[in-house]
Design an enzyme around this catalytic site. Structure first.
Site, mmCIF file in Angstrom:
data_model
loop_
_atom_site.group_PDB
_atom_site.id
_atom_site.type_symbol
_atom_site.label_atom_id
_atom_site.label_comp_id
_atom_site.label_asym_id
_atom_site.label_seq_id
_atom_site.Cartn_x
_atom_site.Cartn_y
_atom_site.Cartn_z
ATOM 1 C CG LEU A 296 -5.963 -8.449 15.757
ATOM 2 C CD1 LEU A 296 -7.100 -9.024 16.601
ATOM 3 C CD2 LEU A 296 -4.988 -7.682 16.644
ATOM 4 C CB SER B 222 -0.325 -16.369 15.670
ATOM 5 O OG SER B 222 -1.667 -16.753 15.471
ATOM 6 N N GLY C 214 -9.065 -12.191 15.528
ATOM 7 C CA GLY C 214 -9.264 -12.571 14.119
ATOM 8 C C GLY C 214 -9.845 -13.971 14.017
ATOM 9 C CG HIS C 215 -7.507 -17.349 15.220
ATOM 10 N ND1 HIS C 215 -6.437 -16.825 15.903
ATOM 11 C CD2 HIS C 215 -6.980 -17.991 14.157
ATOM 12 C CE1 HIS C 215 -5.311 -17.161 15.278
ATOM 13 N NE2 HIS C 215 -5.610 -17.853 14.217
ATOM 14 N N GLY D 105 -9.825 -16.056 6.702
ATOM 15 C CA GLY D 105 -9.664 -14.614 6.889
ATOM 16 C C GLY D 105 -9.067 -13.946 5.657
ATOM 17 N N GLY E 153 -4.106 -22.250 15.805
ATOM 18 C CA GLY E 153 -4.140 -21.942 17.234
ATOM 19 C C GLY E 153 -3.580 -20.569 17.563
HETATM 20 P P1 AMP Z 1 -3.849 -19.097 11.320
HETATM 21 O O1 AMP Z 1 -4.118 -19.696 12.661
HETATM 22 O O2 AMP Z 1 -2.899 -17.941 11.349
HETATM 23 O O3 AMP Z 1 -3.516 -20.126 10.272
HETATM 24 O O4 AMP Z 1 -5.215 -18.452 10.867
HETATM 25 C C1 AMP Z 1 -6.416 -19.196 10.840
HETATM 26 C C2 AMP Z 1 -7.451 -18.418 10.081
HETATM 27 O O5 AMP Z 1 -7.652 -17.156 10.724
HETATM 28 C C3 AMP Z 1 -7.034 -18.115 8.629
HETATM 29 O O6 AMP Z 1 -8.164 -18.258 7.788
HETATM 30 C C4 AMP Z 1 -6.592 -16.685 8.714
HETATM 31 O O7 AMP Z 1 -6.741 -15.985 7.489
HETATM 32 C C5 AMP Z 1 -7.549 -16.140 9.761
HETATM 33 N N1 AMP Z 1 -7.009 -14.916 10.367
HETATM 34 C C6 AMP Z 1 -5.762 -14.724 10.860
HETATM 35 N N2 AMP Z 1 -5.618 -13.443 11.278
HETATM 36 C C7 AMP Z 1 -6.783 -12.819 11.020
HETATM 37 C C8 AMP Z 1 -7.264 -11.485 11.207
HETATM 38 N N3 AMP Z 1 -6.513 -10.534 11.756
HETATM 39 N N4 AMP Z 1 -8.527 -11.197 10.818
HETATM 40 C C9 AMP Z 1 -9.304 -12.150 10.260
HETATM 41 N N5 AMP Z 1 -8.918 -13.429 10.051
HETATM 42 C C10 AMP Z 1 -7.681 -13.762 10.428
#
Ligand code: AMP
Length: 286
Positions: free
Chosen positions: A185, A187, A36-37, A148, A31
């Site tokens: 980017l 969270s 990026g998400h 990502g 979340g």
């Molecule tokens: P998270 O919510 O941080 O667990 O991220 C969820 C997904 O978004 C994971 O696969 C991360 O690698 C991807 N993600 C987070 N930040 C970025 C970003 N800046 N660019 C691309 N993918 C991202």
């Protein structure tokens, strides 16, 4: 867009779509959506018939003393943004749905989980990730799941897990989305105060310096690393690690040739940030 909270509801929503031969894409997230998400969701929307986004802040991947309690949460905002991107289903289970009483199983990938983030946060961090991602794969049974490159080690660990456990899912890894100044980017960027936000660019600058050194013909990993450290120094940001490794095995490289992942982690004030870049060379020495 449907908001679902239980596994039976998720399976009931997906079963007819699967029977109809539709391609199901899953985007696992914790979340606090940013671009990026959203890039992962857009790619899923382009390439799949059904887009499922999971939203679950997974306690198993946080160590005591890490930022679990403070982790940004804004479900209403996330739902609005996901709907705008054309997501079909947001799966946001309760803690007890994912980890009911008596839960006793861990999915642990060896080796790959030990260096870099594994050294800094403990391999248990990745065991928490693989356990929940394995569960999400079993719950949604996606044809493809999107991750990502920002979390490059995580992507390598998940590929390994899916392959080792014969999970019939394609893993697609998408490039890191960055702010205009290059900061990846995340969270966790929300924790940065204005002064630390400026210093946070150090990670990207270090990685750029590494890329430039290689582009200028440097093939010695130590020298590439030094170039990156030198670029970070003016920001008064010292990395926890800055390593040149193989993108799939995460083994340190002896020489910069073929595919090399340059991975960095650093604390900027109280905030821990990670970033990486993939370098491809034909191995020609300087
Ligand atoms: P998270 O919510 O941080 O667990 O991220 C969820 C997904 O978004 C994971 O696969 C991360 O690698 C991807 N993600 C987070 N930040 C970025 C970003 N800046 N660019 C691309 N993918 C991202």
């Amino acid at each position: 867009m449907k908001l679902l909270r239980t596994v039976p509801d998720l399976r009931a929503a997906l079963a007819p779509r699967r029977r109809a031969g539709e391609r199901i894409g899953l985007v696992p997230t914790m979340g606090a959506f940013h671009e990026g998400h959203l890039a992962l969701m857009s790619r899923a929307r382009q390439t799949c018939d059904v887009v499922v986004v999971s939203l679950f802040v997974n306690p198993a991947q946080f160590r005591a003393g890490e930022d679990l309690a403070a982790y940004p949460r804004d479900e209403a905002h996330d739902l609005a943004v996901a709907a705008e991107r054309g997501v079909d289903i947001v799966f946001a289970p309760a803690l007890e749905t994912v980890y009911p009483d008596g839960f006793a199983t861990t999915v642990a990938v060896g080796g790959l989980t030990e260096p870099l983030e594994g050294e800094a946060r403990g391999p248990e961090h990745f065991h928490g990730v693989t356990t929940v991602v394995c569960k999400l794969f079993n719950m949604a049974a996606p044809d493809v799941a999107f991750f990502g490159q920002k979390d490059g080690q995580q992507a390598a660990v998940i590929r390994r897990m899916a392959s080792d456990l014969d999970i019939p899912v394609e893993i697609e890894v998408l490039p890191t989305v960055r702010a205009p100044d290059g900061l990846a980017l995340s969270s966790r960027n929300a924790y940065l105060d204005p002064c630390d936000r400026e210093r946070a660019i150090a990670l990207h600058r270090g990685l750029e310096a590494a890329e430039q050194a290689v582009a200028h013909g440097e093939r010695e990993p130590g020298a590439v690393r030094d170039a990156a450290l030198e670029a970070m120094a003016p920001f008064d940001v010292e990395p926890e690690y800055l390593a040149l490794v193989r993108p799939d095995t995460l083994a340190p490289v002896d020489a910069v040739e073929g595919d090399v992942l340059v991975a960095v982690a650093a604390r900027v004030g109280p905030t821990r940030l990670i970033d990486n870049t993939l370098i491809h060379t034909n191995g020609r020495p300087r």
